[in-house]
Design an enzyme around this catalytic site. Structure first.
Site, short mmCIF file in Angstrom:
data_model
loop_
_atom_site.label_atom_id
_atom_site.label_comp_id
_atom_site.label_asym_id
_atom_site.label_seq_id
_atom_site.Cartn_x
_atom_site.Cartn_y
_atom_site.Cartn_z
N HIS A 9 -42.69 16.50 -21.47
CA HIS A 9 -43.06 17.70 -22.06
C HIS A 9 -41.50 18.65 -21.87
CE1 HIS A 9 -43.51 19.04 -18.15
NE2 HIS A 9 -44.34 17.99 -17.64
N ARG A 60 -49.20 21.60 -21.39
CA ARG A 60 -47.79 21.53 -21.33
C ARG A 60 -47.31 20.44 -22.02
NH1 ARG A 60 -49.00 20.31 -15.98
NH2 ARG A 60 -48.20 18.72 -15.10
N GLU A 87 -49.81 13.83 -15.52
CA GLU A 87 -48.97 13.78 -14.47
C GLU A 87 -49.50 13.40 -13.21
OE1 GLU A 87 -46.05 13.08 -13.48
OE2 GLU A 87 -44.89 15.00 -13.52
N HIS A 182 -45.53 13.08 -19.07
CA HIS A 182 -45.12 13.54 -18.14
C HIS A 182 -44.08 12.71 -17.27
CE1 HIS A 182 -48.32 16.49 -18.29
NE2 HIS A 182 -49.01 15.59 -18.78
#
Length: 233
Positions: A9, A60, A87, A182
């Site tokens: 991202h 995100r 993440e 991520h």
């Protein structure tokens, strides 16, 4: 041959503020929005297209994917979201400024938490307001599966079953796939695909907003991988 594109991202607000983010659901910074748009423009300009997309449940990553697909005129393709693509969970460090944390605990200790393969940061408690068990976003996830902290090793073990059960079957049908996720979940996948050692994977940095392309053979082994930039043919 199957084509797989990995995309971290764009820069988030907490990336910009130098804070540990983990599973905290923060949005893209203006720079992150621009990075996502640029990634979409490059992918479209190089003639890429996708049959479906995978991403985490965090905003995100979702916003990055939305912007990329919009730039590519692919807004109608199927998007599959999973918390297993989130993440790495940074435990009790989530929300803390990285520089201040280094002053508090020492540079060496923070470096171990950030860069060792198997040592996780201090854990949250389930009573902590930051624990995702309090978040409706995870109401369908068994509470025992929600981490209180994670090492990179834990992230690999959390992500790989999803890769094998939910993503590989599409690639075996030679579907073209983009995964927007991520830094650490993508490192987990790169470790698996390229056979990177535990020592070397912790040194690998995946930049925000730059597509990483894999061409995979029928056994889903990499034939070629490269970062896609405006000058890449």
């Amino acid at each position: 041959m199957s084509k797989l594109v990995l995309l971290r991202h764009g820069e988030s607000i907490w990336n910009q503020e130098n804070r540990f983010t983990g599973w905290t659901d923060v949005d893209l910074s203006p720079k992150g929005v621009a990075e996502a748009r640029h990634a979409g423009m490059i992918l479209k300009g190089k003639g890429f297209t996708f049959d479906l997309a995978f991403t985490s449940v965090l905003i995100r990553a979702n916003r990055t994917l939305e912007i990329v697909l919009d730039e590519m005129d692919l807004k109608g393709i199927e998007v599959l979201r999973s918390w297993r693509l989130n993440e790495r969970h940074y435990g009790a460090l989530q929300g803390l400024n990285k520089a201040q944390t280094a002053k508090q605990y020492g540079q060496e200790q923070v470096a171990i938490w950030r860069r060792s393969y198997a040592v996780p940061p201090p854990a949250l408690t389930r009573e902590d307001e930051r624990f995702e068990g309090h978040d409706p976003l995870y109401k369908e996830v068994d509470i025992k599966d929600l981490p209180l902290t994670e090492s990179l090793k834990d992230t690999v073990e959390r992500f790989l079953p999803y890769w094998k059960e939910s993503i590989e079957p599409f690639l075996r049908k030679q579907k073209h796939i983009i995964i927007v996720a991520h830094g650490n979940t993508l490192r987990a996948l790169v470790k698996y695909l390229d056979g990177v050692s535990e020592e070397d994977i912790v040194k690998l940095e995946i930049p925000t907003g730059i597509p990483l392309v894999y061409n995979l053979d029928e056994a889903l082994k990499p034939i070629q991988s490269y970062y896609l930039t405006a000058s890449k043919e």
